[in-house]
Write a protein that holds these residues in place. Structure first.
Motif, short mmCIF file in Angstrom:
data_model
loop_
_atom_site.label_atom_id
_atom_site.label_comp_id
_atom_site.label_asym_id
_atom_site.label_seq_id
_atom_site.Cartn_x
_atom_site.Cartn_y
_atom_site.Cartn_z
N THR A 50 0.85 -1.20 0.00
CA THR A 50 0.00 0.00 0.00
C THR A 50 0.88 1.24 0.00
OG1 THR A 50 -0.19 -0.25 2.39
CG2 THR A 50 -2.10 -0.86 1.12
N THR A 51 0.42 2.24 -0.74
CA THR A 51 1.16 3.50 -0.85
C THR A 51 0.36 4.59 -0.15
OG1 THR A 51 1.95 2.77 -3.00
CG2 THR A 51 2.17 5.12 -2.53
N SER A 52 1.05 5.48 0.56
CA SER A 52 0.36 6.59 1.22
C SER A 52 1.25 7.82 1.22
CB SER A 52 -0.04 6.21 2.64
OG SER A 52 1.09 5.77 3.36
N SER A 53 0.62 8.96 1.50
CA SER A 53 1.38 10.23 1.45
C SER A 53 2.39 10.31 2.58
CB SER A 53 0.42 11.41 1.51
OG SER A 53 -0.35 11.29 2.69
N ALA A 60 -4.84 5.11 2.31
CA ALA A 60 -3.80 4.81 1.33
C ALA A 60 -4.24 5.32 -0.04
CB ALA A 60 -3.55 3.31 1.27
N THR A 61 -3.28 5.61 -0.88
CA THR A 61 -3.60 6.14 -2.21
C THR A 61 -3.47 5.08 -3.29
OG1 THR A 61 -1.31 6.86 -2.37
CG2 THR A 61 -2.93 8.49 -1.63
N ASN A 62 -2.89 3.92 -2.95
CA ASN A 62 -2.73 2.87 -3.97
C ASN A 62 -2.56 1.53 -3.27
OD1 ASN A 62 -2.47 2.10 -6.75
ND2 ASN A 62 -0.29 1.75 -6.36
N PHE A 63 -3.04 0.46 -3.91
CA PHE A 63 -2.86 -0.90 -3.40
C PHE A 63 -2.50 -1.81 -4.56
CE2 PHE A 63 -4.68 -5.16 -2.83
CZ PHE A 63 -3.90 -5.57 -1.76
N GLU A 64 -1.46 -2.61 -4.38
CA GLU A 64 -1.08 -3.58 -5.41
C GLU A 64 -0.52 -4.82 -4.74
OE1 GLU A 64 1.67 -1.83 -8.20
OE2 GLU A 64 0.32 -0.16 -8.62
N ALA A 100 4.75 7.72 -0.58
CA ALA A 100 4.61 8.23 -1.95
C ALA A 100 5.63 9.32 -2.27
CB ALA A 100 3.20 8.77 -2.17
N ASP A 130 9.09 3.70 -6.30
CA ASP A 130 9.08 2.54 -5.39
C ASP A 130 10.46 1.88 -5.42
OD1 ASP A 130 8.64 0.23 -3.97
OD2 ASP A 130 7.01 -0.51 -5.24
N ASN A 189 6.70 0.21 -10.09
CA ASN A 189 6.11 -0.39 -8.90
C ASN A 189 6.54 -1.83 -8.72
OD1 ASN A 189 4.62 1.67 -7.69
ND2 ASN A 189 3.01 1.48 -9.23
#
Ligand code: RIB
Ligand code: NA
Length: 327
Positions: free
Chosen positions: A17-20, A31-35, A108, A273, A313
């Motif tokens: 998970t990505t966050s600021s 979070a701003t993104n999940f992969e 991020a 990343d 990523n």
């Protein structure tokens, strides 16, 4: 002469998970993104070895490790196979043990990460798995990291040292229980500055030479004393993130016994990343040494490859092909 490569190590399912920013204790943030990505240091390094060969299959790359009987395990094996890694020595363990999982938080703003690893099936690898694999790896480059039980890393180094293998070791994550007398069998030691500092933390004169900072001057001053303290017979490389790396060929009679600093390549895209950058670097070094190239060329390949990996990523999924490199 060309050598084959045997990587012994972990395979993980990375949940990213990505966050600021990274949350504090007790705090929840959106979070701003999940992969999800293919990961694990053993798997990433085997992939990087395969992808960063200049001459393709002349150098075979094989991974030795364990996955659980689950879709994570099936998927990562299929992904490795598609990318030219032989997974015939990756054993599926039963009993409901999960494939290893890494929970990764990416900041991020900097692209930097924090990682929690649950070993799962990586803890099930046995001495027999290693002995079997090494019995057919004479003359190979054997690559190890610390995401399998440390006693098995030690077993593998002892066993490989009695054959004519070349050992590449990346003691990550650092494990204070590792028997430091085994470093004398390691042909190429790859550490970042945190790991280098941890290895010499209990040796006052050496500990003063290097801190966790990615400072090239510190690494230049510390690398020779560290190589001598550990009894390293050949190469040591200290990676320094955005500052590139410092390397030393400590072999007796090497023409260039002086440490060398090489700056990082400037990424041509934004850094998003950094997960797996170290594994990509190791693959570049190992593939090039296995193909018979010298250390300075190997460092150039490794730095070019990691400068690309940090702009993509994921860990395993971010490793470039040799053909993409700007050398
Ligand atoms: O080195 C990066 C790797 O460390 C990730 O892929 C994650 O699985 C952790 O093991
Ligand atoms: Na990446």
């Amino acid at each position: 002469a060309t050598k084959n490569i045997t990587v012994i190590g972990s395979l993980n399912y990375d949940v990213v998970t990505t966050s600021s920013r990274i949350p504090q204790a007790g705090e929840t943030i959106a979070a701003t993104n999940f992969e999800t990505h293919n990961g694990g240091k053993g798997s990433n390094q085997a992939l990087a070895c395969a992808k960063l060969r200049a001459n393709g299959t002349a150098t075979a790359v094989r991974l030795v490790g364990c996955v659980g009987a689950d879709t994570f395990g099936d998927n990562i094996k299929a992904f490795l196979t598609q990318n030219g890694v032989d997974v015939g020595s990756v054993r599926t363990v039963g009993g409901g043990v999960s494939t290893g999982v890494a929970t990764i938080l990416v900041d991020a703003a900097s692209g930097q990460n924090r990682i929690l690893v649950y070993p799962g099936a990586n803890g099930a690898i046995t001495e027999m798995d290693i002995t079997d694999a090494l019995s057919s790896s004479s003359g190979d480059v054997v690559v190890l990291q610390n995401e399998i039980p440390i006693k098995l890393v030690e077993h593998a180094i002892r066993a490989a040292s009695t054959t004519d293998s070349t050992i590449v070791y990346n003691p990550s994550p650092i494990n204070p229980d590792f028997d430091i007398t085994l470093y004398r069998h390691v042909s190429c030691l790859l550490v970042n500055s945190i790991e280098a500092a941890a290895i010499v933390a209990h040796e006052p004169e050496l500990a003063n030479l290097i801190t966790r900072d990615d400072d090239p001057d510190q690494a230049l001053a510390a690398i020779g004393p560290i190589a001598r303290y550990l009894g390293l017979p050949r190469h040591i490389i200290i990676t320094l993130g955005a500052q590139g790396c410092v390397y030393l060929d400590n072999s007796p009679g090497a023409t260039a016994n002086q440490p060398v600093h090489v700056s990082a390549k400037k990424p041509t895209n934004p850094i998003i990343d950094t997960t797996g950058a170290g594994d990509t670097f190791l693959g570049g070094i190992t593939a090039q040494l296995a193909e018979g190239n010298d250390l300075s060329h190997a460092v150039n390949v490794a730095l070019s490859a990691s400068a690309i990996a940090i702009t993509r990523n994921g860990a395993g999924d971010s490793i470039p092909d040799y053909s993409e490199l700007v050398l």
